[in-house]
Scaffold this motif. Structure first.
Motif, PDB file in Angstrom:
ATOM      1  N   ASP A 115      18.610  57.855  18.013  1.00 49.43           N
ATOM      2  CA  ASP A 115      19.989  57.200  17.853  1.00 49.43           C
ATOM      3  C   ASP A 115      20.642  58.155  17.251  1.00 49.43           C
ATOM      4  O   ASP A 115      20.108  59.002  16.600  1.00 49.43           O
ATOM      5  N   TYR A 116      21.823  58.338  17.362  1.00 52.56           N
ATOM      6  CA  TYR A 116      22.733  59.293  16.806  1.00 52.56           C
ATOM      7  C   TYR A 116      23.305  58.524  15.439  1.00 52.56           C
ATOM      8  O   TYR A 116      23.924  59.507  14.706  1.00 52.56           O
ATOM      9  N   MET A 150      19.364  61.966  17.130  1.00 50.68           N
ATOM     10  CA  MET A 150      19.652  62.701  18.225  1.00 50.68           C
ATOM     11  C   MET A 150      20.589  62.238  19.170  1.00 50.68           C
ATOM     12  O   MET A 150      20.881  61.183  19.342  1.00 50.68           O
ATOM     13  N   ASP A 151      21.482  63.456  19.739  1.00 49.93           N
ATOM     14  CA  ASP A 151      22.492  62.865  20.940  1.00 49.93           C
ATOM     15  C   ASP A 151      21.732  62.728  22.350  1.00 49.93           C
ATOM     16  O   ASP A 151      20.968  63.998  22.545  1.00 49.93           O
ATOM     17  N   VAL A 152      22.036  61.850  22.953  1.00 46.70           N
ATOM     18  CA  VAL A 152      21.406  61.737  24.338  1.00 46.70           C
ATOM     19  C   VAL A 152      21.665  62.750  25.119  1.00 46.70           C
ATOM     20  O   VAL A 152      21.168  63.141  26.176  1.00 46.70           O
ATOM     21  N   ARG A 153      22.672  63.508  25.000  1.00 45.87           N
ATOM     22  CA  ARG A 153      23.309  64.837  26.015  1.00 45.87           C
ATOM     23  C   ARG A 153      22.211  65.956  25.609  1.00 45.87           C
ATOM     24  O   ARG A 153      22.428  66.916  26.351  1.00 45.87           O
ATOM     25  N   GLN A 154      21.757  65.868  24.519  1.00 46.05           N
ATOM     26  CA  GLN A 154      21.061  67.161  24.186  1.00 46.05           C
ATOM     27  C   GLN A 154      19.649  66.870  23.374  1.00 46.05           C
ATOM     28  O   GLN A 154      19.500  66.761  22.241  1.00 46.05           O
ATOM     29  N   GLU A 179      -0.694  53.401  27.991  1.00 50.64           N
ATOM     30  CA  GLU A 179      -1.106  54.886  27.563  1.00 50.64           C
ATOM     31  C   GLU A 179       0.025  55.582  28.052  1.00 50.64           C
ATOM     32  O   GLU A 179      -0.032  57.052  27.527  1.00 50.64           O
ATOM     33  N   ASP A 180       1.237  55.404  28.513  1.00 51.75           N
ATOM     34  CA  ASP A 180       2.383  56.334  28.790  1.00 51.75           C
ATOM     35  C   ASP A 180       2.924  56.907  27.552  1.00 51.75           C
ATOM     36  O   ASP A 180       3.055  55.979  26.457  1.00 51.75           O
ATOM     37  N   ARG A 181       3.601  57.903  27.408  1.00 45.42           N
ATOM     38  CA  ARG A 181       4.289  58.290  26.539  1.00 45.42           C
ATOM     39  C   ARG A 181       5.888  57.899  26.729  1.00 45.42           C
ATOM     40  O   ARG A 181       6.357  58.375  27.743  1.00 45.42           O
ATOM     41  N   ILE A 182       6.422  57.381  25.757  1.00 47.96           N
ATOM     42  CA  ILE A 182       7.684  56.729  26.182  1.00 47.96           C
ATOM     43  C   ILE A 182       8.894  57.182  25.094  1.00 47.96           C
ATOM     44  O   ILE A 182       8.326  57.242  23.832  1.00 47.96           O
ATOM     45  N   LEU A 183       9.970  57.289  25.811  1.00 50.51           N
ATOM     46  CA  LEU A 183      11.013  57.702  24.761  1.00 50.51           C
ATOM     47  C   LEU A 183      12.117  56.706  25.226  1.00 50.51           C
ATOM     48  O   LEU A 183      12.765  56.097  26.439  1.00 50.51           O
ATOM     49  N   ILE A 184      12.719  56.236  23.987  1.00 51.78           N
ATOM     50  CA  ILE A 184      13.813  55.055  24.204  1.00 51.78           C
ATOM     51  C   ILE A 184      15.216  55.474  23.497  1.00 51.78           C
ATOM     52  O   ILE A 184      15.063  55.998  22.439  1.00 51.78           O
ATOM     53  N   LEU A 185      16.210  55.733  24.211  1.00 52.90           N
ATOM     54  CA  LEU A 185      17.350  56.191  24.125  1.00 52.90           C
ATOM     55  C   LEU A 185      18.168  55.331  23.333  1.00 52.90           C
ATOM     56  O   LEU A 185      18.201  54.031  23.679  1.00 52.90           O
ATOM     57  N   GLY A 186      18.990  55.581  22.379  1.00 52.82           N
ATOM     58  CA  GLY A 186      19.871  54.651  21.659  1.00 52.82           C
ATOM     59  C   GLY A 186      19.264  53.569  21.009  1.00 52.82           C
ATOM     60  O   GLY A 186      19.879  52.242  21.338  1.00 52.82           O
ATOM     61  N   CYS A 187      18.088  53.642  20.337  1.00 52.09           N
ATOM     62  CA  CYS A 187      17.272  52.486  20.151  1.00 52.09           C
ATOM     63  C   CYS A 187      17.902  51.354  18.978  1.00 52.09           C
ATOM     64  O   CYS A 187      17.625  50.166  19.294  1.00 52.09           O
ATOM     65  N   GLY A 188      18.828  51.833  18.342  1.00 55.64           N
ATOM     66  CA  GLY A 188      19.761  51.025  17.425  1.00 55.64           C
ATOM     67  C   GLY A 188      18.574  50.220  16.392  1.00 55.64           C
ATOM     68  O   GLY A 188      17.679  50.907  16.438  1.00 55.64           O
ATOM     69  N   HIS A 196      26.666  62.388  32.802  1.00 55.51           N
ATOM     70  CA  HIS A 196      25.827  63.628  33.689  1.00 55.51           C
ATOM     71  C   HIS A 196      25.100  64.255  32.849  1.00 55.51           C
ATOM     72  O   HIS A 196      23.886  64.575  33.261  1.00 55.51           O
ATOM     73  N   GLN A 197      25.482  64.769  31.846  1.00 49.63           N
ATOM     74  CA  GLN A 197      24.730  65.569  30.849  1.00 49.63           C
ATOM     75  C   GLN A 197      23.731  64.782  30.279  1.00 49.63           C
ATOM     76  O   GLN A 197      22.688  65.260  30.127  1.00 49.63           O
ATOM     77  N   ALA A 198      23.558  63.559  29.977  1.00 55.00           N
ATOM     78  CA  ALA A 198      22.802  62.643  29.550  1.00 55.00           C
ATOM     79  C   ALA A 198      21.736  62.478  30.755  1.00 55.00           C
ATOM     80  O   ALA A 198      20.458  62.545  30.337  1.00 55.00           O
ATOM     81  N   LEU A 199      21.898  62.325  31.920  1.00 54.05           N
ATOM     82  CA  LEU A 199      21.091  61.975  33.113  1.00 54.05           C
ATOM     83  C   LEU A 199      20.330  63.320  33.431  1.00 54.05           C
ATOM     84  O   LEU A 199      19.133  63.469  33.533  1.00 54.05           O
TER      85      LEU A 199
END
Length: 249
Positions: A76-77, A100-104, A47-56, A143-146
């Motif tokens: 993904d960018y 989207m950009d992982v840094r923003q 049931e978690d709301r999940i975000l996947i970064l750089g899904c490709g 650091h921006q991404a984290l």
């Protein structure tokens, strides 16, 4: 078709990915979902709301959806990637796709239970000559991404990072009190070992990781006060090793 670039630096070029995604159907860095499903199930609830970064074009999101994870946002960018994946999974309510950009990250603060990346941060580091020392530019990028990842996580939420990077190298980036998370590590794979780091927001760094952070901060201050020296031929040769090449083993 051979999708490997002539130079690893192209992994940071969105034009490379746009062209690749026009013809490549699916590729899973570090193995598919079944390889690490047993680890994710311990830390990610259905049931978690999940975000996947750089899904490709990975099958991971679809495989997780089929396994019962029904709220998955993917970013993904590459606009080509997002367009393709949106059409591919148009019949999956609860799954969304965003360029989207992982840094923003264009999401409200504290809105996800889980943020997951698989080899995305590895790809960001393709310009690095050696895993022993990250350049100031890449360190700033990470650091921006984290910082954004921590912002978007709920208290008690988990950032799951799946990578080929061993703890000695990767925990140097993750062990920072300002991210407000603890770190646990796991591994999977036969023949070649991959690593899963689980950062839980709202928990303190372990004493070991706190010592690591202090040591790294002291090194940074010491390096800032040093006059640059000429690197040895041996160090330069070591830097030329392509440590990213193990990603797709």
């Amino acid at each position: 078709m051979d999708y490997m670039p002539d130079d690893n630096s192209r992994y940071k070029d969105v034009d490379y990915w746009d062209e690749r995604y026009k013809t490549e159907q699916c590729y899973d860095w570090l193995g598919d979902f079944s390889n690490f499903q047993h680890l994710l199930e311990k830390h990610v609830k259905k049931e978690d709301r999940i975000l996947i970064l750089g899904c490709g074009n990975s099958s991971m999101s679809g495989d997780m959806y089929s396994a019962g994870y029904c709220s998955i946002a993917n970013i993904d960018y590459s606009s080509v990637c997002i367009s393709t994946m949106t059409a591919r999974y148009s019949n999956c309510p609860g799954m969304t796709w965003h360029q989207m950009d992982v840094r923003q990250l264009c999401f409200p603060s504290m809105c996800f239970d889980v943020i997951l990346e698989k080899a995305t941060l590895d790809a960001i580091m393709v310009d690095e000559k050696s895993p022993w020392e990250v350049s100031p530019q890449t360190a700033c990028f990470i650091h921006q991404a984290l910082t954004e990842i921590s912002r978007c996580l709920k208290t008690g939420g988990r950032f799951v990072s799946i990578t080929f990077a061993q703890p000695f190298f990767r925990k140097r980036l993750y062990a920072r009190a300002e991210y407000n998370w603890s770190i646990k590590q796991y591994s999977y794979g036969e023949g070649f070992e991959y690593f899963v780091y689980v950062m839980t927001k709202g928990e303190q760094l372990s004493p070991e990781d706190a010592v690591l952070e202090k040591k790294l901060l002291e090194q940074e201050m010491s390096n800032d006060n040093k006059t640059p020296t000429t690197r040895t031929d041996t160090a330069e040769k070591e830097d030329q090793e392509d440590f990213l090449s193990n990603i797709d083993l």
